[in-house]
Design a protein around this motif. Structure first.
Motif, PDB file in Angstrom:
ATOM      1  N   VAL A 278       0.850  -1.190   0.000  1.00 20.12           N
ATOM      2  CA  VAL A 278       0.000   0.000   0.000  1.00 20.12           C
ATOM      3  C   VAL A 278       0.883   1.236   0.000  1.00 20.12           C
ATOM      4  CG1 VAL A 278      -0.213  -0.131   2.515  1.00 20.12           C
ATOM      5  CG2 VAL A 278      -1.818   1.277   1.235  1.00 20.12           C
ATOM      6  N   GLY A 279       0.520   2.219  -0.834  1.00 20.74           N
ATOM      7  CA  GLY A 279       1.184   3.507  -0.838  1.00 20.74           C
ATOM      8  C   GLY A 279       0.393   4.479   0.029  1.00 20.74           C
ATOM      9  N   ILE A 280       1.072   5.135   0.965  1.00 22.15           N
ATOM     10  CA  ILE A 280       0.422   6.064   1.894  1.00 22.15           C
ATOM     11  C   ILE A 280       0.940   7.468   1.603  1.00 22.15           C
ATOM     12  CG2 ILE A 280       0.080   6.643   4.327  1.00 22.15           C
ATOM     13  CD1 ILE A 280       0.759   3.643   4.895  1.00 22.15           C
ATOM     14  N   VAL A 281       0.036   8.348   1.235  1.00 23.49           N
ATOM     15  CA  VAL A 281       0.428   9.692   0.814  1.00 23.49           C
ATOM     16  C   VAL A 281       0.192  10.699   1.936  1.00 23.49           C
ATOM     17  CG1 VAL A 281      -0.011  11.562  -0.817  1.00 23.49           C
ATOM     18  CG2 VAL A 281      -0.071   9.181  -1.605  1.00 23.49           C
ATOM     19  N   GLN A 282       1.219  11.489   2.201  1.00 20.23           N
ATOM     20  CA  GLN A 282       1.117  12.602   3.141  1.00 20.23           C
ATOM     21  C   GLN A 282       1.460  13.883   2.387  1.00 20.23           C
ATOM     22  OE1 GLN A 282       2.328  12.526   7.402  1.00 20.23           O
ATOM     23  NE2 GLN A 282       4.080  13.739   6.730  1.00 20.23           N
TER      24      GLN A 282
ATOM     25  N   LEU B 271       5.269   2.375   9.861  1.00 21.80           N
ATOM     26  CA  LEU B 271       5.615   3.587   9.120  1.00 21.80           C
ATOM     27  C   LEU B 271       5.162   4.802   9.905  1.00 21.80           C
ATOM     28  CD1 LEU B 271       6.594   4.889   6.379  1.00 21.80           C
ATOM     29  CD2 LEU B 271       4.193   4.826   5.680  1.00 21.80           C
ATOM     30  N   ASP B 272       6.041   5.779  10.047  1.00 23.16           N
ATOM     31  CA  ASP B 272       5.725   7.081  10.631  1.00 23.16           C
ATOM     32  C   ASP B 272       6.381   8.110   9.716  1.00 23.16           C
ATOM     33  OD1 ASP B 272       5.599   9.480  12.013  1.00 23.16           O
ATOM     34  OD2 ASP B 272       6.172   8.626  13.944  1.00 23.16           O
ATOM     35  N   MET B 273       5.565   8.858   8.987  1.00 28.15           N
ATOM     36  CA  MET B 273       6.092   9.754   7.957  1.00 28.15           C
ATOM     37  C   MET B 273       6.515  11.122   8.488  1.00 28.15           C
ATOM     38  SD  MET B 273       3.698   8.689   4.700  1.00 28.15           S
ATOM     39  CE  MET B 273       4.666   9.675   3.556  1.00 28.15           C
ATOM     40  N   LYS B 274       6.481  11.289   9.810  1.00 26.67           N
ATOM     41  CA  LYS B 274       6.941  12.537  10.430  1.00 26.67           C
ATOM     42  C   LYS B 274       6.242  13.752   9.788  1.00 26.67           C
ATOM     43  CE  LYS B 274       9.721  10.115  12.993  1.00 26.67           C
ATOM     44  NZ  LYS B 274       9.462   9.906  14.440  1.00 26.67           N
ATOM     45  N   LYS B 275       6.995  14.744   9.309  1.00 21.53           N
ATOM     46  CA  LYS B 275       6.378  16.004   8.860  1.00 21.53           C
ATOM     47  C   LYS B 275       6.463  16.247   7.351  1.00 21.53           C
ATOM     48  CE  LYS B 275       5.730  17.166  13.197  1.00 21.53           C
ATOM     49  NZ  LYS B 275       4.391  17.235  13.803  1.00 21.53           N
ATOM     50  N   LYS B 276       7.237  15.436   6.641  1.00 13.19           N
ATOM     51  CA  LYS B 276       7.493  15.726   5.231  1.00 13.19           C
ATOM     52  C   LYS B 276       6.374  15.244   4.313  1.00 13.19           C
ATOM     53  CE  LYS B 276      12.549  15.649   5.559  1.00 13.19           C
ATOM     54  NZ  LYS B 276      13.808  15.028   5.051  1.00 13.19           N
ATOM     55  N   GLU B 277       6.164  16.002   3.245  1.00 10.84           N
ATOM     56  CA  GLU B 277       5.272  15.540   2.192  1.00 10.84           C
ATOM     57  C   GLU B 277       5.924  14.367   1.462  1.00 10.84           C
ATOM     58  OE1 GLU B 277       2.777  18.446  -0.155  1.00 10.84           O
ATOM     59  OE2 GLU B 277       4.438  19.746   0.414  1.00 10.84           O
TER      60      GLU B 277
ATOM     61  N   ILE C 255       5.350  10.045  -0.210  1.00 10.23           N
ATOM     62  CA  ILE C 255       4.634   8.777  -0.218  1.00 10.23           C
ATOM     63  C   ILE C 255       5.506   7.702   0.425  1.00 10.23           C
ATOM     64  CG2 ILE C 255       5.434   8.293  -2.582  1.00 10.23           C
ATOM     65  CD1 ILE C 255       2.729   6.843  -3.024  1.00 10.23           C
ATOM     66  N   GLY C 256       4.890   6.933   1.306  1.00 14.68           N
ATOM     67  CA  GLY C 256       5.567   5.823   1.959  1.00 14.68           C
ATOM     68  C   GLY C 256       4.888   4.519   1.569  1.00 14.68           C
TER      69      GLY C 256
END
Length: 268
Positions: free
Chosen positions: A3-7, A227-233, A235-236
């Motif tokens: 799965v791709g997770i977008v922030q 996964l923890d994407m912190k603050k950056k834009e 995709i993980g």
């Protein structure tokens, strides 16, 4: 199953956000993800000065251009997509906060209207929105049976439990979690708890920037942060293993061990 997770940080410009969204869809597909999940309010950022009428005027139907372009991109890239929109409602100057799932043929296979509006901690979503009236049944996707929630819904364990009992193996909660005192701690704790108590994955794509805290998360059925994407834009990517759901629910049978015959004896 990946799965791709977008922030990302949504701008006030709908088209600019749409261009960014379709770019992320293509990128997720190029990395062999089978589904791409986006945060709440991805359509555009609405600040406190935007009136309910202005928001309603900018909203669209589920069959409008915004979602149609996402459906087209999903089909072109042969990937499933989970997204959100401000959906037009019949109530004057109010919108639904709606999530949707698109399959690889570009067809919408599920929609969910947020039932718990964020009327808390100084915010009143009900001033601009109208709540949905039902929890949608889990739907089969490439990563398993998915139950849909949105942001503030995470604070109500009855909802995630209902979705788990209905068969959800993955809970996906597009969010725009507002910054504030202890809010990131709440965010992480709540997501981990929903996963642990239901023995399922929790995927929570979040907005970053503006008034939001970021920290998009993926949690496994035993509560481990994958996964923890912190603050950056950006995709993980996370791999989903449904065998882990089955194994966890076997060794920690919380759904099976419920005492529904007793709970109703508490008189309120």
């Amino acid at each position: 199953m990946k799965v791709g997770i977008v922030q990302f940080k949504a701008s006030v410009n709908k088209q600019k956000n749409l261009d960014k969204i379709t770019s992320y869809i293509s990128k997720a597909a190029s990395k062999n993800a089978t589904i791409c999940a986006f945060p709440e309010f991805m359509m555009f950022y609405t600040n406190s000065s935007q009136s309910a009428k202005q928001l309603a005027n900018e909203s669209e139907s589920i069959t409008g251009n915004f979602v149609s372009q996402i459906c087209k991109s999903a089909k072109e890239n042969q990937i499933q997509v989970i997204g959100t929109i401000y959906e037009k409602s019949r109530k004057k100057d109010r919108v639904y906060d709606t999530s949707f799932i698109v399959d690889t043929s570009g067809k919408i296979i599920s929609t969910y209207r947020k039932i718990h509006l964020y009327d808390a901690l100084g915010f009143r979503e009900s001033d601009k929105m109208t709540p949905g009236s039902k929890i949608e049944k889990p739907v089969n996707t490439s990563i398993g049976k998915v139950g849909m929630m949105i942001c503030y819904d995470l604070r109500f364990p009855e909802m995630s439990r209902s979705l788990a009992i209905a068969g959800s193996e993955v809970l996906i909660a597009p969010s725009a979690w507002v910054k504030g005192k202890s809010k990131e701690e709440h965010w992480i704790t709540i997501n981990k708890t929903r996963a642990i108590e239901n023995g399922c994955y929790v995927i929570a794509p979040d907005q970053t920037g503006n008034i939001y805290c970021g920290r998009s998360l993926a949690i496994d059925p035993y509560g481990k942060i994958l996964l923890d994407m912190k603050k950056k834009e950006g995709i993980g990517f996370v791999d989903i293993d449904l065998n882990l759901v089955e194994e966890t629910r076997k060794v920690l049978p919380l759904l099976q061990n419920r005492r529904t015959d007793v709970y109703s004896t508490l008189k309120i």
